[in-house]
Design a protein around this motif. Structure first.
Motif, PDB file in Angstrom:
ATOM      1  N   PHE B 310       0.802  -1.224   0.000  1.00  0.00           N
ATOM      2  CA  PHE B 310       0.000   0.000   0.000  1.00  0.00           C
ATOM      3  C   PHE B 310       0.840   1.283   0.000  1.00  0.00           C
ATOM      4  O   PHE B 310       0.294   2.383  -0.060  1.00  0.00           O
ATOM      5  N   THR B 311       2.147   1.160   0.133  1.00  0.00           N
ATOM      6  CA  THR B 311       2.968   2.378   0.023  1.00  0.00           C
ATOM      7  C   THR B 311       3.665   2.423  -1.346  1.00  0.00           C
ATOM      8  O   THR B 311       4.519   3.266  -1.579  1.00  0.00           O
ATOM      9  N   ASP B 312       3.274   1.488  -2.182  1.00  0.00           N
ATOM     10  CA  ASP B 312       3.835   1.467  -3.541  1.00  0.00           C
ATOM     11  C   ASP B 312       2.839   2.164  -4.472  1.00  0.00           C
ATOM     12  O   ASP B 312       1.688   1.726  -4.608  1.00  0.00           O
ATOM     13  N   ILE B 313       3.265   3.239  -5.090  1.00  0.00           N
ATOM     14  CA  ILE B 313       2.347   4.030  -5.927  1.00  0.00           C
ATOM     15  C   ILE B 313       1.799   3.204  -7.093  1.00  0.00           C
ATOM     16  O   ILE B 313       0.698   3.466  -7.592  1.00  0.00           O
ATOM     17  N   ASN B 314       2.550   2.178  -7.483  1.00  0.00           N
ATOM     18  CA  ASN B 314       2.076   1.265  -8.533  1.00  0.00           C
ATOM     19  C   ASN B 314       0.731   0.646  -8.186  1.00  0.00           C
ATOM     20  O   ASN B 314      -0.093   0.409  -9.057  1.00  0.00           O
ATOM     21  N   TYR B 315       0.540   0.382  -6.905  1.00  0.00           N
ATOM     22  CA  TYR B 315      -0.711  -0.241  -6.461  1.00  0.00           C
ATOM     23  C   TYR B 315      -1.893   0.666  -6.809  1.00  0.00           C
ATOM     24  O   TYR B 315      -2.955   0.195  -7.214  1.00  0.00           O
TER      25      TYR B 315
END
Lengths: 304, 634
Positions: B310-315
């Motif tokens: 959830f801290t990966d902007i890709n998500y």
């Protein structure tokens, strides 16, 4: 707050009998001539015109049949004014077309060093401003942000900041002013209301919407009368009192009576930093004459 | 109400501690070193962040957060920075008839000395409060270096407070003189860096600072006048391994390289290290750099399990899916049929041998939409008969390795442009979404990426998004954000001083021209993704030069550094491309492929209101008025 201002018609006889010096800007339109024409019968009144030289960035001062070029406003203006016996005179400063950087500095001189016996200001408001399609383009161009002459003041890098923006009709003037301040300031907005028409408020918000939205800064809005400078002074005092630890900036981008309020406040509070973008105003920018009011600045300054 | 983690995107907005958001673009980066740094970049390229985060206060805070003692911190080689953001509104008043030019510049030198000295005093006071330095020793140095200059008598009390106040008083004197409230004779003028160098040299004599390199970090260098820049250039030139003067400057804001010594200039490589993020950052590393920046922001909002995810902007943004966009277009049956008929008509018109015509029509029309639209374009190309296209298509379809076929070379690079064409012809909005797209659109300007994210999350939050229940942002939410960001940045051009309106006209007209070219129904897809132009250097007159400089300075155009700096391939021309951030507004494809050449006259014409509607333009690029009308006009 004490607000000594008058509709021109109600004080015109007094002005004819008492004003010794009328300082004004270019008289190229009926609106700019309005105050002069009303007190022209006074034979003893000296007219001083300060305007931009044609096709030149220099200003000239015309008075007593002579023309002087102002090379350096900050040193030339006091020298020239000192030759007019200002301290024994009642001065009416007609700000209708007087360049904002000039009257900002004149106010400083009149309050601090070259003090007239009595000081009045006058302003003739238009019926409306000229639009180009849907946009108000009241200036030929904007210049770099800077300080008014006599008001260059240092920022304190570590201190929190507040900027009070007196908004006008022209869009595209806010972002650079705000971005020049570090850290990002808290924003207060002053709008002339009631202005020249009931739509003033809406129009000003519309014209500045994109920038206000983009800046993402919470702002608080205040309203000040277009007819005199007193509301602005009052608002600035309230904001300053409520935020004693913050450094206050004021950007007078709106109508001249509100700028005048900012000028008086900035003279009396030397920690305030006025910032400005120095537009080169178009000669023809408004239509008609709506109103004319005169403010008694001497009475106001005495009690501030 | 869910808070948007991207609300603040200027260092100045990160009031509490910008260091918390600071990411090095490369773990091994050592931009600050023995050689002065000239960090050049547009708005939002991270200059202020980098300079501020390398100043002493954040450095001490980081050490504290890492439980590193000051003894440990200063026992190794450490950079101590003194950050100064040029106060341009104040410095612009350093002029007028009251002094000659040299005296004004000496006054600037004096001001600059005292501004930095004040920060050095604060730094040393902090270290004595933390018991790293002995107060007496520091005050002795102050007394030796400063007392006489700032007017402290021998019998006067010596405290940090007194020294700070006296320096402030000196700055007040300068302010009063500028405002015509004081005579210049009350001010003792200093030479550039006179006090700074003396004080820092004395500090180097202390064992506590034997491994310390002092850095003066001057931000917003571009706002200094040319003559003031000469003074700072002189300091860059004289920097040594102990005291280094560094500057952060907006693109093209370094107006002169002269120093105070006659004929002497500062030179890249010899005298300073030049860093420009768009040029120097590794394109492959850029997406990861962005991800790290975003991760820092999201970490404050995400707790519990799945923090990594959830801290990966890709998500949240996912990836742009070309096939998905094509599938949506393929659903427009009527339009697809009309296109088939157009292709069939073109085959009938162009195919001389009528024998195999039905097979050709069948093959070139009963195919995927992507191929179908390519076939229409190829049929408009001179020298390509339906039969040649047909044969190549057959070869492509039967090839085990399609990439080696000629048809593949027609199709593959044309894909983005085909989508743009189809979107226009099928009246379908082109969508800009996905991490890869946002990365491309931001093109080295970190703030643009943050702004795209901010708008996307704003829209999603209004649609009920919450970090308590994270979800991927929809294509529509992202697309709306891309268009809004694109539009607001475009509108902002109007307000740039002096050249705002012509610059705005130019970019609007240029964008519309690219749109008209990319969406031209007669497009043969031989020149793809036209979104940049070239100009012959010899043609650039002063007006064009100014306009292009302004465009580059304000990130409206990005210069192709391969043509600007490295002249080996194309010594006579320079290439400029439209900032990719504007592509969503103009509904055009990004990615550098083909350019058009524009003459100086044409560039100036585009900066006028009429611009692209000029008939000469339409004729020159074989455009129809209809397409201009469908573009994005004012």
């Amino acid at each position: 707050m004490f607000k000594p201002f008058y509709r021109l018609e109600n004080i015109v006889e007094y002005l004819k009998n008492n004003v010794n010096i009328l300082v004004h800007g270019p008289l190229s339109t009926e609106r700019n001539l309005y105050i002069k024409n009303h007190i022209v019968e006074s034979e003893t009144c000296l007219h001083i015109c300060i305007e931009r030289e044609q096709n030149n960035s220099n200003f000239v001062l015309k008075g007593n049949g002579k023309t002087y070029i102002i090379q350096d406003k900050i040193s030339d203006l006091p020298k020239l004014l000192n030759s007019y016996n200002i301290n024994k005179s009642t001065v009416l400063l007609d700000i209708t077309s007087l360049d904002q950087s000039i009257f900002f500095y004149l106010i400083k001189l009149f309050i601090t060093s070259i003090k007239p016996k009595f000081l009045f200001s006058g302003y003739t408001s238009p019926i409306n401003y000229i639009k180009n399609i849907d946009n108000f383009e009241l200036s030929e161009s904007l210049q770099e942000n800077g300080s008014f002459p006599g008001f260059a003041r240092r920022e304190n890098p570590g201190q929190e900041k507040i900027i009070v923006i007196i908004l006008g009709y022209e869009s595209g003037r806010i972002t650079q002013l705000i971005e020049s301040i570090s850290p990002d300031p808290e924003v207060y907005i002053i709008i002339s209301y009631p202005g020249i028409s009931p739509e003033t408020k809406q129009t000003i918000f519309e014209k500045n919407y994109i920038e206000l939205n983009k800046l993402q800064l919470e702002s608080t809005t205040y309203y000040a009368s277009l007819n005199h400078p007193f509301d602005v002074i009052n608002i600035l005092k309230r904001i300053e009192t409520a935020n004693p630890k913050k450094q206050l900036f004021v950007a007078p981008l709106g109508p001249r009576p509100l700028t005048l309020g900012a000028a008086i406040f900035s003279v009396l509070n030397n920690k305030v930093i006025p910032v400005y973008d120095f537009p080169l105003e178009k000669t023809l920018r408004s239509n008609g004459i709506k109103d004319c009011f005169v403010s008694d600045l001497s009475s106001l300054i005495k009690i501030l | 109400m869910t808070v948007n983690p991207f609300k603040a995107f200027r260092t100045e907005q990160l009031n509490i501690n910008p260091w918390d958001y600071f990411i090095r673009y490369d773990k091994d980066d050592s931009l600050l070193g023995d050689r002065p740094l000239v960090y050049e970049g547009g708005r939002g390229s991270g200059k202020t962040m980098y300079f501020y985060c390398n100043s002493w206060l954040p450095t001490l805070k980081v050490a504290e957060n890492n439980n590193e003692s000051l003894n440990d911190l200063f026992s190794k080689r450490v950079n101590v920075g003194f950050y100064h953001k040029v106060n341009d509104t104040f410095l612009k008043s350093f002029k007028g008839d009251r002094l000659d030019e040299n005296k004004w510049l000496s006054l600037f030198d004096t001001y600059f000395n005292y501004i930095i000295i004040k920060d050095i005093i604060c730094f040393l006071e902090t270290l004595t409060e933390k018991n790293y330095l002995e107060k007496r020793k520091v005050l002795e140095i102050f007394d030796k270096i400063l007392s006489e200059k700032i007017g402290i008598e021998k019998d006067e009390e010596h405290t940090f407070h007194i020294f700070r106040n006296k320096v402030d008083a000196k700055l007040d004197f300068i302010q009063s003189f500028i405002n015509n409230d004081l005579d210049i004779n009350r001010i003792i003028l200093l030479t550039p860096s006179q006090l700074i160098d003396s004080l820092l040299a004395e500090l180097h004599g202390l064992s506590e600072f034997q491994y310390t390199q002092f850095h003066i970090l001057i931000d917003q260098f571009e706002t200094l006048s040319t003559e003031q820049q000469v003074r700072i250039n002189t300091l860059i030139k004289k920097s040594d391994s102990k005291i280094v003067y560094n500057i952060a400057v907006k693109t093209l804001g370094h107006k002169t390289y002269d120093t105070l010594v006659d004929g002497e200039v500062i030179q890249r490589k010899h005298d300073y290290r030049h860093f420009r993020i768009e040029q120097d950052i590794d394109e492959e590393k850029y997406p990861d750099f962005l991800k790290s920046i975003i991760k820092k922001r999201l970490e404050a909002f995400i707790a519990g399990d799945n923090v990594e995810e959830f801290t990966d902007i890709n998500y949240y943004l996912g990836q742009y899916d070309f096939d998905d966009e094509l599938n949506e277009l393929s659903k427009k049956g009527d339009r697809v049929n009309t296109l088939r008929n157009e292709v069939a008509d073109l085959i009938r018109k162009n195919q001389k041998e009528k024998e195999a015509i039905e097979d050709i029509i069948d093959s070139l029309t009963k195919c995927d939409l992507l191929n179908l639209r390519l076939h229409k374009a190829l049929l408009l190309r001179k020298g390509l008969t339906p039969e040649i296209i047909y044969k190549n298509f057959l070869e492509y379809n039967s090839a085990s390795n399609k990439t080696t076929t000629a048809y593949h070379n027609w199709l593959n690079p044309a894909k983005p442009n085909i989508i743009v064409l189809l979107c226009r012809e099928f009246r379908h909005p082109k969508k800009y979404y996905g991490f890869n797209t946002f990365t491309y659109l931001s093109k080295g300007v970190i703030r643009n990426f943050l702004e795209l994210c901010e708008n996307a999350f704003d829209i999603a939050i209004a649609n009920g998004f919450s970090f308590n229940e994270p979800r991927q942002l929809t294509k529509e939410e992202q697309n709306r954000a891309a268009i809004e960001t694109s539009k607001s940045n475009l509108m902002e051009l109007k307000q740039f001083r002096g050249y705002g309106r012509p610059l705005f006209n130019f970019i609007i007209n240029l964008g519309n021209l690219f749109y008209a070219i990319q969406c031209n129904p007669k497009h043969t897809l031989s020149q793809l993704n036209v979104n940049h132009f070239s100009i012959k250097i010899i043609e650039k007159d002063e007006k064009v030069e100014t306009l292009l400089r302004m465009a580059e300075k304000h990130n409206a155009l990005l210069v192709d550094l391969a043509t600007k700096v490295d002249k080996t391939n194309s010594p006579d021309i320079e290439n400029y491309f439209l900032n990719y951030l504007f592509c969503p507004y103009f509904k055009i494809a990004y990615g550098k492929k083909y350019s058009i050449s524009l003459s100086a006259n044409e560039i100036m014409q585009l900066s006028e209101m009429e611009g692209i509607n000029n008939r000469k333009f339409l004729n020159r690029f074989n455009l129809e008025e209809e397409i201009i009308d469908q573009g994005t006009l004012f």
